[in-house]
Structure formats: C-alpha cells, structure tokens
Enzyme design. Structure first.
Site: not given
Ligand code: UGA
Length: 437
Positions: A149, A151-152, A253-256, A264, A327
């Site tokens: 799980f 996150r990058e 995770f509620l950032h629009a 992923c 991100k």
């Molecule tokens: C995601 C999951 O969060 C991890 O738990 C999982 O292990 C991973 O995929 C995976 O499957 O390997 P990751 O892809 O590193 O991790 O990135 P996130 O932090 O989840 O962000 C994903 C995207 O959502 C980014 O583009 C970020 O900018 C965006 N985001 C995130 C939003 O637009 N709004 C938010 O509120 C949060």
C-alpha cells in the site's frame, strides 16, 4: 532471513532496501541490467525521498545485493515478486505478463518449504492460478499474497511502518507456515503493534483493488463537488474542510483540483472494472466508470479555464506549467495530469513551458514536443498565464509580488487549490482556482 525480491522497480527497490534495513539478507533481482548496476552502486534509479541514503546504508552492511540472475533466488526462504501490472494497450485489463514471467522463472529455484509472495496489484483470481503452478513445480512451497500500500514520495516510511499488513494464504498447515514466515519477515514492525490481517487469496487481492478504488472515488467525489461549486458560486475548499471534520468522512484525499494520475489509481480502477466484468459482477463497479470520467473532465476543465484566462484564445500565448510529476515528491510522470494538460494546451496553439524540480527528464522522454526549463524563474519569465498543476512546496511558496515582476500578464490558475487566493489577488493577480469563486 534470506529473502529474494524479484522486480526492482518502484515497489521492489524500496522493498529490497527496507527488508535489508529490517535486518534480513536480501538479494534484489531484475532483468534490467542498468537498474541493477545503478542500485548495486548505491544510486536509486528514480527519485524517492530517503531511498538513496537508506540504500547506501544497507549496502555497506553487506546485507543487500543486486543481480540479473534469477538462479540467485535459490536459497532464499521467502521470495517477494514485485513486478508491475500496467494497463494493457487499448484495454482496461491489467497486463499480467510480467507477473507470469517472474513466477515461471522463479519456479525452478524454489526449495522445499519456501514461500513465494506476490506483492503486485493483480486482478482477483490471479493468486489461485499461480498457486497451482507453484504446487506443481514444488509441492512443499507455498504462495502467499501480500499486497503493498506504499505511496510514492513516502515509500520508505510506508514500507517500514505500514498502516497494516494483509496476508492472503491458503487454508491449512501450508497457509499457517507461510503466515509464520511472513511474521518473521515483518517481526520488527509487527512488534510495534502494526495490525496484521490473515485472509484468503481472493480477499487479499480485493483489499488492494478496493483500497485504491475508494481513494480514487474520494478524489472524484470532491471533484464532482467542485463542479457543483463552480456552478453555484460556492467554495469547494471550505466545503471539504467542513465535511472533513466529520470523523466518518475525514479530510484526507478531499483535495479538489486537476484530479488523480500516476501509475496506480487510474489503471487499477480500470482493471478492477475489467475483472468484475469477467466475473459477471460489472454492475457492482459501473460507478468507477463515473469516477474515471469525473477525473478526466478535470484535465479538460483546466484547459478551458486557461483559455478563459487567455481571453478566449490560446494561440501564441506563453503558458508556464508548474509541475510535471503526477504529484509532488516524485519524478513519476505516468498518466500525469500536469503533462496531459500541458500537451493539450500546446496542441491548441499555446507555447507551453514546463518546469519541475525532479521530473523534467522523464517528462521530456514522454512529451518531447513541450519546452522544458529547470529554473523556475526562467520558466515563469514572460508568461501570459501560469498554471500550478503539481503542488511542489517551491511553487506553493512562490511570492505573488516577486512573481508579478517576471510575467507578461498577472494571471494564475491554481490547479491544486494550493495557493492563497487573497494573497495573489492582493498582489494584483487574476486568480482562478478549481471549484473556488
Ligand atoms: C496510490 C495509493 O495511495 C497507495 O496506497 C498505493 O499503494 C499505490 O497507489 C499503489 O497502488 O501502488 P500513489 O499512486 O503513490 O499511491 O499516489 P497517491 O498519493 O494515492 O496520489 C494519487 C493521485 O491522486 C495523485 O495524482 C495526487 O495528486 C492525486 N490526489 C490525491 C488528488 O488529486 N487529491 C487528493 O486529495 C489526493
């Protein structure tokens, strides 16, 4: 314990280094000679905060080695398979060829009592199928599924101190023995109270698909609210603050903004839909299609807002795009909303300059037709409009007064709702957010 880690990409490299940090004797295996040479020399082949320091630290202990030879997996008690499962070209389903190849190449090197552990994100049913192959090749070896799980940008911390461990194991003594081996691998984090759930294969595979689908849904939910806020003059940031204070909802995770990207979430929700379709449960996941559509509309919205800021015509306008990575704290540009927006703007006649602290080389390989500039000040100079699409701290902290001296026109689109509208407007800027008045 002697451990092999097969596949040294994002997941595998971090896993190998982290397992060595936990005190194990680790062999990292990958078919990519360049990647293996870099890792063996103490260089991380991608940007991940803290990884390179830890890599150097554990290489010095002698507990970590890298090789391209699968034969060196022989002698390990636990073998983690960490290869990628990208989206198939032109289809929603995941490409399992790397997973299949890794397991079939590992089979000849398994010994009695070994545990092969899948960490890749796979469609439900994959583990059951692979388990049969393993038992046929080595009857006393066992397959466990242990989804990751991380996150990058937080990968090391997420691996060493995860929120939970999930073990998918078969029923009976073989499952119990695999569970004990994994407990031994993760003894350090388990001793500090990290929850550990032992489930069947199918549940373990679904936990990962469900978690990423939930996260994607949460983001698209708030982006859908941003659309309604745009239509009604409300402020989605204040709305997210207010609903997020309810413990049951939570603010994370509620950032629009411009929406989710990366290697992923987008491909995982699609492969989940594809798999549900194969299982005859497609209706259960039709909402994910909407989650995907809402997400894709955000990119179009950013292009439309940029056009509005350019008084209706993009042709000949200088647009500076702050951020290329999907991100912050990452150099990953896979399905990056920033680059998707930049490319669309360029196609529509704007002259687009992209800057990013870490991702420019990867971005250039993906979209060579865009202009790139490493220096933020130079990237901004002469811009008709600035777009913030990846919220790196250096962009969020830009001084609106000083930035005003560099540009041709004081127009900024905050694609992540990360800036203070008041501060930028007070400095004379036309500020536009996403779902903010
Ligand atoms: C995601 C999951 O969060 C991890 O738990 C999982 O292990 C991973 O995929 C995976 O499957 O390997 P990751 O892809 O590193 O991790 O990135 P996130 O932090 O989840 O962000 C994903 C995207 O959502 C980014 O583009 C970020 O900018 C965006 N985001 C995130 C939003 O637009 N709004 C938010 O509120 C949060």
């Amino acid at each position: 314990m002697r451990i092999s880690v097969i596949g040294c990409g994002y997941l595998g490299a971090v896993h190998a280094v982290s397992m060595a940090k936990l005190g194990h004797d680790v062999i990292g295996i990958d078919v990519d000679e360049y990647k293996i040479a870099e890792l063996q020399d103490g260089r991380a082949p991608f940007f991940e905060p803290g990884l390179e320091d830890l890599l150097e630290e554990v290489l010095e202990t002698g507990r970590l080695r890298f090789t391209t030879s699968m034969a060196e997996a022989h002698g390990s008690k636990v073998h983690f398979v960490c290869v990628g499962t990208p989206q198939l070209k032109g289809e929603y389903a995941a490409n399992l060829s790397y997973v299949d190849a890794a397991f079939s190449e590992l089979l000849p090197f398994l010994s009695a009592g070994d545990v092969a552990v899948g960490k890749s994100t796979v469609p439900v049913g994959t583990a059951e199928r692979l388990s049969a192959l393993i038992t046929a090749a080595c009857p006393t070896a066992t397959l466990a599924w242990n989804p990751e799980f991380l996150r990058e940008g937080h990968a090391v911390k997420d691996t060493l101190t995860p929120d939970r461990f999930v073990y998918g194991v078969p029923a009976g003594p073989a499952g119990l023995s695999a569970q004990n081996s994994l407990d031994e691998v993760y003894a350090v984090p388990l001793s500090s109270g990290t929850p550990r759930l032992v489930v069947d294969y199918a549940t373990s595979e679904l936990v990962k698909s469900a978690a990423n689908s939930f996260l994607a849904t949460k983001i698209s939910f708030i982006n859908a609210m941003a659309e309604v806020c745009d239509a009604s003059g409300a402020d989605v940031t204040a709305l997210a603050d207010a609903i997020g204070l309810d413990d049951r909802i939570g603010r994370k995770f509620l950032h629009a903004g411009v929406g989710f990207g990366g290697g992923c979430l987008p491909k995982d929700i699609r492969s989940f839909m594809a798999r549900a379709g194969e299982l005859g449960a497609d209706q259960a996941l039709t909402f994910l299609k909407e989650v995907d559509s809402i997400n894709m509309r955000r990119r179009t919205k950013v292009v439309e807002l940029t056009r509005e800021l350019c008084s209706g015509a993009l042709l000949g306008k200088n647009v500076t795009v702050l951020g290329a990575a999907f991100k912050p704290s990452s150099d990953d540009v896979r399905d990056s909303p920033a680059l998707s927006v930049a490319a669309q703007l360029q196609l529509q006649g704007a002259t687009v300059t992209v800057t990013d602290p870490e991702a420019i080389e990867n971005a250039r390989r993906r979209f060579p037709e865009l202009n790139y500039e490493t220096n933020t000040t130079k990237a901004i100079a002469g811009a008709d409009v600035i777009l913030l699409v990846t919220e790196w701290p250096e962009y969020v902290d830009l001084d609106p007064v000083k930035t005003a001296e560099l540009v041709a026109d004081l127009k900024i689109l905050d694609g992540r709702n990360a800036l203070s509208p008041t501060a930028w407007r007070q400095a004379g800027w036309t500020y536009r957010g996403m779902g903010r008045p």
